[in-house]
Design an enzyme around this catalytic site. Structure first.
Site, PDB file in Angstrom:
ATOM      1  N   CYS A  57      23.855 -18.329 -24.739  1.00 53.57           N
ATOM      2  CA  CYS A  57      24.877 -17.959 -23.750  1.00 53.57           C
ATOM      3  C   CYS A  57      25.669 -19.185 -23.302  1.00 53.57           C
ATOM      4  O   CYS A  57      26.867 -19.093 -23.029  1.00 53.57           O
ATOM      5  CB  CYS A  57      24.236 -17.289 -22.536  1.00 53.57           C
ATOM      6  SG  CYS A  57      23.408 -15.725 -22.918  1.00 53.57           S
ATOM      7  N   CYS A  99      19.529 -18.420 -20.932  1.00 52.82           N
ATOM      8  CA  CYS A  99      19.801 -18.131 -22.345  1.00 52.82           C
ATOM      9  C   CYS A  99      20.594 -19.267 -23.009  1.00 52.82           C
ATOM     10  O   CYS A  99      21.784 -19.426 -22.735  1.00 52.82           O
ATOM     11  CB  CYS A  99      20.577 -16.817 -22.420  1.00 52.82           C
ATOM     12  SG  CYS A  99      21.345 -16.455 -23.990  1.00 52.82           S
TER      13      CYS A  99
END
Length: 120
Positions: free
Chosen positions: A47, A44
């Protein structure tokens, strides 16, 4: 090329700067504490940005706040238990109970503000 490799290394390394929680140690680690749990995935990109912001936040965060990480790919049971359906998600716990959650990238300033709001 070396710069790209170093950048990738530091991006990946920042994902693992905080202790990883599992189903087995989750409740024990957050008991009687103010805790921010970063629910993330290695794949991600947002993230990784949040992980960098959490590293900067670690320098200025209140002493009574701890930060842990949960990799949703490895700990899907925890992600489901706390309703994590989008990444990144931060769940704030006070004395072992969830008090708030935030989806998306928070800046250091926002992390500081939300910590004050949830833990004071």
């Amino acid at each position: 090329m070396k710069k790209i490799i170093l950048l990738m290394f530091f991006s990946i390394a920042s994902l693992f700067a905080y202790e990883e929680l599992t189903v087995d140690n989750f409740d024990e680690k957050i008991k009687d504490k103010n805790v921010i749990i970063d629910f993330y995935a290695v794949w991600c990109p947002p993230c990784k940005i949040l992980a960098s912001n959490l590293e900067d936040f670690d320098v200025v965060k209140p002493d009574n706040v701890e930060v842990f990480k949960v990799n949703i790919d490895d700990q899907m049971v925890l992600a489901k238990k706390y309703g994590v359906s989008k990444l990144p998600t931060l769940v704030y716990f006070k004395n072992g109970k969830p008090v708030n959650d935030y989806v998306g990238i928070l800046s250091v300033e926002e992390l500081t503000q939300t910590s004050k709001e949830n833990f004071n």
